[in-house]
Every structure is written in structure tokens, then in C-alpha cells.
Design an enzyme around this catalytic site. Structure first.
Site, short mmCIF file in Angstrom:
data_model
loop_
_atom_site.label_atom_id
_atom_site.label_comp_id
_atom_site.label_asym_id
_atom_site.label_seq_id
_atom_site.Cartn_x
_atom_site.Cartn_y
_atom_site.Cartn_z
N ARG A 46 0.82 -1.23 0.00
CA ARG A 46 0.00 0.00 0.00
C ARG A 46 0.86 1.28 0.00
NH1 ARG A 46 -5.39 1.78 1.42
NH2 ARG A 46 -5.40 3.59 2.77
N ILE A 72 -7.35 7.62 -1.61
CA ILE A 72 -7.23 6.16 -1.58
C ILE A 72 -8.08 5.74 -0.38
CG2 ILE A 72 -5.04 6.37 -0.28
CD1 ILE A 72 -4.13 3.72 -1.37
N SER A 73 -8.95 4.75 -0.57
CA SER A 73 -9.88 4.37 0.51
C SER A 73 -9.14 3.79 1.71
CB SER A 73 -10.89 3.34 -0.01
OG SER A 73 -11.53 3.79 -1.17
N GLN A 74 -9.83 3.84 2.85
CA GLN A 74 -9.34 3.23 4.10
C GLN A 74 -9.13 1.72 3.84
OE1 GLN A 74 -12.56 3.24 6.83
NE2 GLN A 74 -11.32 2.69 8.62
#
Ligand code: SAH
Length: 224
Positions: A46, A72-74
Site C-alpha cells: 500500500r 485512496i480508501s481506508q
């Protein structure tokens, strides 16, 4: 030379450990059990999908800005969306909203092929290069308005929409296989939305509310 090697090793160990911790404390702790999903979250780096100045925050329990007003999503949301489509190795998946390319990489780690569409050109260029550099060769990125889906590549086993729309784009329903699943946040932009699971069964469309979420808006190309 030894020092450089040692530092390189240290770096890799650190990020691997950070991912293990992320999976343990954010993902498994909240009830994600799908083996493919957990394995992908453990493996996809990530920290290589966030802007350089945010690398040290890459494994935090939150979304992060990636420029152009997008995020960017959790990690948990990425895992939840991945688990919900019940990914199988032979799946062909469509994602709308490539952003950083992270969700696409997670899916690509599991399924046969991932098609992903991004409407912001700079993000498209960056994600395409990143996915190529990291050898996610089973992903194809397109610069377009995802409202129309990707008809030539469909129908899809699953569709993952990572931007909040006010309604479900009909072309996406059409491009879902019989028995296919779509996960999509629906609601007004800049407030909370409902994450919906849509299942296509013959002519029937089954919809289920999963949880409240907050996504960036689904935008439309100006010339449509
Ligand atoms: N899945 C991404 C999250 C990106 S945020 C990740 O893992 O990083 C949502 C993305 O959807 C943004 O990059 C935004 O530009 C894009 N988007 C919004 N509307 C879109 C549309 N109509 N078609 C394609 N992409 C869209």
C-alpha cells in the site's frame, strides 16, 4: 555495501510488518475472514500507492489524499468491498474509479483479470504506470467516464464502484453477468452514502444496504 543491504532489508521488513499489523488490527478485528482478501491485503504494498510525503501514514486506519481532490480508501473499506464480491480466481472484475490503483491491485492479486476506469487523466496516467511497474499485468486501465462501463470487455462477474453516485448507472447493471455482484456507494456527494450490494439474478435485481460510507463523488464527463 552491507549497510545498504541491511537498510534495504529493514525497509522491506518494516512494511511487511506494518501490513501484518494492519490486517490484524483493522481488517480481521472488524470481521473480515475471506482468505483471498486477507492474503491480498498482506501482500500488496500500500505504501507504494500513496504520495511520497504520506508513505509513513500508508498503513493508518484511514483514507489518504492522492491529489486532484481524490482519496485512496481506508484499508478496511477496500477489504470489505473485496470480500463482499466473494472473489474467485477465474473472475473478471470491473472497477470504476481507479484512483491510486490500490483497489485494482488487491483485486488483481486474487482474480484472473481486472478492468479499471478513471475519469481524471493525471490519476489514470499515474495508476497505469504504477500497476505496470509493480507487475500487475492482469490489470487494464482506461481513461473514460465509468458511467458507461466497458462493454467490449464485459460481462463481468463483479463490478466495484469506488465513487459515490446518486443512482446506479444502468450500463453497469447490463454489464453484470447473471449471478454477478456489484458493490456501489449511493447517495448525495459530500455527505454519507449507503454502500449497496446489487445482485443480478436473471431479470431480477436484488439490492441490500451494507453500511454507511463516505466516498468522493462520482463525476460525469462534461461532454456527455
Ligand atoms: N479505488 C481507488 C479509490 C479512488 S477514489 C483507490 O484504490 O485508490 C474514487 C476515484 O473515482 C477518483 O479517482 C475519481 O477521479 C474517480 N471517479 C469519479 N467519477 C468517475 C467516473 N465517472 N468514472 C471513472 N472514475 C471516476
Amino acid at each position: 555495501m552491507l549497510l545498504i543491504l541491511a537498510l534495504g532489508f529493514q525497509e522491506r521488513t518494516d512494511t511487511k510488518e506494518a501490513r501484518e499489523k494492519m490486517v490484524r488490527s483493522q481488517i480481521k478485528a472488524r470481521g473480515i475472514t475471506n482468505g483471498f482478501t486477507l492474503e491480498a491485503m498482506r501482500n500488496v504494498p500500500r505504501h507504494l500507492f500513496v504520495p511520497e510525503d504520506l508513505i509513513s501514514s500508508a498503513y493508518f486506519d484511514s483514507p489518504l489524499p492522492i491529489g486532484h481532490g481524490q482519496t485512496i480508501s481506508q484499508p478496511y473499506i477496500v477489504a470489505f468491498m473485496t470480500e463482499t464480491i466473494q472473489p474467485k480466481k477465474d473472475f473478471k472484475v470491473l472497477e470504476i474509479g481507479t484512483g491510486s490503483g490500490y483497489q485494482a491491485a488487491i483485486l488483481a492479486h486474487i482474480v484472473d483479470s481486472v478492468y479499471t476506469i478513471e475519469i481524471v487523466e493525471a490519476l489514470y496516467v499515474q495508476a497505469k504506470k504504477r500497476l505496470r511497474d509493480l507487475n500487475y499485468d492482469n490489470t487494464l486501465v482506461k481513461y473514460a467516464d465509468g458511467y458507461h462501463g466497458w462493454e467490449e470487455k464485459g460481462p463481468f462477474d463483479a463490478i466495484v464502484v469506488t465513487a459515490a453516485a446518486e443512482f446506479v448507472p444502468p450500463p453497469l447493471i447490463e454489464q453484470l453477468k447473471d449471478g454477478g455482484k456489484m458493490i456501489i456507494p449511493i447517495g448525495t456527494p459530500f455527505t454519507t452514502q449507503q454502500l449497496l450490494l446489487i445482485e443480478k439474478k436473471g431479470a431480477k435485481i436484488k439490492t441490500k444496504n451494507l453500511m454507511f460510507v463516505r466516498f468522493v463523488p462520482f463525476t460525469r464527463a462534461k461532454d456527455q
